[in-house]
Design a protein around this motif. Structure first.
Motif, short mmCIF file in Angstrom:
data_model
loop_
_atom_site.label_atom_id
_atom_site.label_comp_id
_atom_site.label_asym_id
_atom_site.label_seq_id
_atom_site.Cartn_x
_atom_site.Cartn_y
_atom_site.Cartn_z
N ALA A 200 -1.89 6.60 6.93
CA ALA A 200 -1.07 7.77 7.24
C ALA A 200 -0.17 7.45 8.42
CB ALA A 200 -1.96 8.97 7.57
N THR A 201 1.11 7.75 8.30
CA THR A 201 2.05 7.49 9.38
C THR A 201 3.24 8.44 9.26
OG1 THR A 201 3.48 5.82 10.42
CG2 THR A 201 3.24 5.70 8.03
N HIS A 202 3.82 8.78 10.40
CA HIS A 202 5.08 9.55 10.38
C HIS A 202 6.26 8.60 10.52
CE1 HIS A 202 4.34 9.10 14.73
NE2 HIS A 202 5.65 9.14 14.83
N ASP A 203 5.97 7.29 10.62
CA ASP A 203 7.00 6.26 10.82
C ASP A 203 7.46 5.73 9.46
OD1 ASP A 203 8.57 4.11 11.51
OD2 ASP A 203 7.13 3.22 12.90
N ASP A 204 8.49 6.34 8.90
CA ASP A 204 8.99 5.91 7.61
C ASP A 204 9.51 4.48 7.65
OD1 ASP A 204 8.36 8.38 6.63
OD2 ASP A 204 10.42 9.12 6.53
N GLU A 205 10.02 4.06 8.80
CA GLU A 205 10.56 2.70 8.92
C GLU A 205 9.45 1.68 8.79
OE1 GLU A 205 11.78 -1.03 10.60
OE2 GLU A 205 10.40 0.33 11.64
N LEU A 206 8.27 1.98 9.38
CA LEU A 206 7.12 1.09 9.25
C LEU A 206 6.72 0.98 7.78
CD1 LEU A 206 4.61 -0.48 10.37
CD2 LEU A 206 3.45 1.73 10.45
N ALA A 207 6.62 2.11 7.12
CA ALA A 207 6.20 2.12 5.73
C ALA A 207 7.18 1.35 4.85
CB ALA A 207 6.06 3.56 5.23
N GLY A 208 8.47 1.42 5.17
CA GLY A 208 9.47 0.78 4.35
C GLY A 208 9.50 -0.73 4.45
N ARG A 209 8.80 -1.30 5.45
CA ARG A 209 8.83 -2.75 5.62
C ARG A 209 7.82 -3.48 4.75
NH1 ARG A 209 9.01 -1.56 11.22
NH2 ARG A 209 6.97 -2.49 11.59
N TYR A 210 6.98 -2.74 4.04
CA TYR A 210 5.92 -3.37 3.26
C TYR A 210 6.05 -2.99 1.79
CZ TYR A 210 3.97 -4.54 7.75
OH TYR A 210 3.82 -5.04 9.02
N GLY A 211 5.68 -3.90 0.92
CA GLY A 211 5.76 -3.64 -0.52
C GLY A 211 4.60 -2.82 -1.01
N ALA A 212 4.49 -1.61 -0.48
CA ALA A 212 3.36 -0.74 -0.82
C ALA A 212 3.89 0.55 -1.44
CB ALA A 212 2.53 -0.43 0.43
N GLY A 213 3.00 1.28 -2.08
CA GLY A 213 3.37 2.59 -2.58
C GLY A 213 3.58 3.55 -1.42
N MET A 214 4.48 4.49 -1.59
CA MET A 214 4.75 5.46 -0.53
C MET A 214 4.56 6.88 -1.07
SD MET A 214 8.08 5.83 2.00
CE MET A 214 8.06 4.06 2.30
N LEU A 215 3.67 7.61 -0.42
CA LEU A 215 3.40 9.00 -0.76
C LEU A 215 3.97 9.87 0.35
CD1 LEU A 215 -0.36 8.39 -1.56
CD2 LEU A 215 1.45 8.67 -3.28
N ARG A 216 4.51 11.03 -0.01
CA ARG A 216 5.05 11.93 1.01
C ARG A 216 4.42 13.30 0.89
NH1 ARG A 216 8.58 11.76 4.90
NH2 ARG A 216 9.58 13.68 5.64
N LEU A 217 3.93 13.78 2.02
CA LEU A 217 3.30 15.09 2.09
C LEU A 217 4.20 16.01 2.90
CD1 LEU A 217 0.70 16.62 1.35
CD2 LEU A 217 -0.28 15.84 3.51
N GLU A 218 4.61 17.09 2.29
CA GLU A 218 5.50 18.04 2.97
C GLU A 218 5.38 19.40 2.30
OE1 GLU A 218 9.95 17.89 4.97
OE2 GLU A 218 9.44 16.50 3.35
N GLY A 219 5.31 20.44 3.14
CA GLY A 219 5.20 21.78 2.60
C GLY A 219 3.94 22.02 1.80
N GLY A 220 2.90 21.24 2.10
CA GLY A 220 1.63 21.41 1.40
C GLY A 220 1.54 20.65 0.10
N HIS A 221 2.64 20.01 -0.32
CA HIS A 221 2.67 19.31 -1.60
C HIS A 221 2.82 17.81 -1.40
CE1 HIS A 221 2.84 23.02 -3.92
NE2 HIS A 221 3.76 23.47 -3.07
N LEU A 222 2.24 17.05 -2.33
CA LEU A 222 2.28 15.59 -2.26
C LEU A 222 3.17 15.06 -3.37
CD1 LEU A 222 0.94 13.09 -0.83
CD2 LEU A 222 -0.69 13.08 -2.72
#
Length: 245
Positions: A200-222
């Motif tokens: 879990a991270t709020h750092d989208d830039e960190l997440a974007g540097r790795y070839g991993a799946g990205m999930l986004r949680l916002e407004g109670g929805h995933l």
């Protein structure tokens, strides 16, 4: 049909909230295939920590179903929760270190609880502490460590058993860029051994540097922003490069 060999975790139509925030998570559907690596992103307060707490069974879902390691754990008796958690490595935002134990003993604690003898784990613990940059702080108590050092110690404790599921809440938030990259290499090495990783991270830039799946949680929805296929790395219990063992 059991999915023990396919999925490490699955949440189906899960809802969760607190008395002052009844709809923190709404109709959450999430599948973590065995050996997958995902980042959980979203703004502060979106419920990322709450979702991790559901996966560790620190909180109970108010609706829906949760399956871990092929078993429905939605209503798992509390007496069985410690046994299930022994298959996880969890990095908490507040570290949850034991202040009366040295850095060495904090990291060794999960191994001791698993019944291992000191002669079998001393080398591994020392190597892990060196890997996270705490080789000179082995006998230091947590209150004497900086925030970044506590973060690294918490990560070392979480992964020392090479768990099947790694859940990390902002694991690089208190360390500099170079150490953050090193810690990420540790997570990716364990993933290559077959561990399922959710960070879990709020750092989208960190997440974007790795070839991993990205999930986004916002407004109670995933939402599944960037899906990934699980890597073909069967769990074999052998250390990858850069992992103590």
């Amino acid at each position: 049909m059991p999915d023990r060999e396919i999925n490490t975790a699955r949440l189906t139509n899960v809802g969760f909230g607190y008395p002052d925030r009844p709809s923190v998570l709404r109709d959450i559907n999430l599948t973590l295939p065995q050996g997958s690596f995902h980042f959980l992103t979203g703004p502060s307060g979106a419920g990322k920590t709450s979702l991790l707490r559901l996966l560790t069974l620190s909180e109970r879902a108010h609706a829906g179903r949760i399956t871990l390691f092929g078993e429905d754990v939605t209503h798992l008796p509390r007496a069985r929760i410690p046994g299930l958690r022994s298959r996880m490595g969890v990095v908490f935002q507040d570290f949850r270190l034991l202040d009366h134990l040295s850095a060495f003993d904090n990291v060794a604690l999960p191994l001791r609880l698993n019944g291992e003898k000191p002669r079998d784990y001393v080398k591994d613990v020392v190597e892990m502490l060196r890997w996270v940059g705490l080789g000179e702080r082995i006998e230091t108590l947590p209150p004497a460590l900086s925030g970044g050092e506590k973060q690294r110690l918490a990560i070392a404790r979480a992964v020392i058993t090479r768990p099947r599921l790694i859940l990390a809440d902002e694991p690089t938030g208190s360390v500099d860029r170079a150490m953050g990259e090193k810690l990420m290499r540790l997570f990716t090495s364990l993933n290559k051994l077959g561990a399922t990783v959710l960070i879990a991270t709020h750092d989208d830039e960190l997440a974007g540097r790795y070839g991993a799946g990205m999930l986004r949680l916002e407004g109670g929805h995933l939402s599944d922003v960037t899906p990934m296929a699980p890597p073909q790395h069967p769990w074999n219990g052998q250390p990858a490069e850069g992992v103590a063992g």
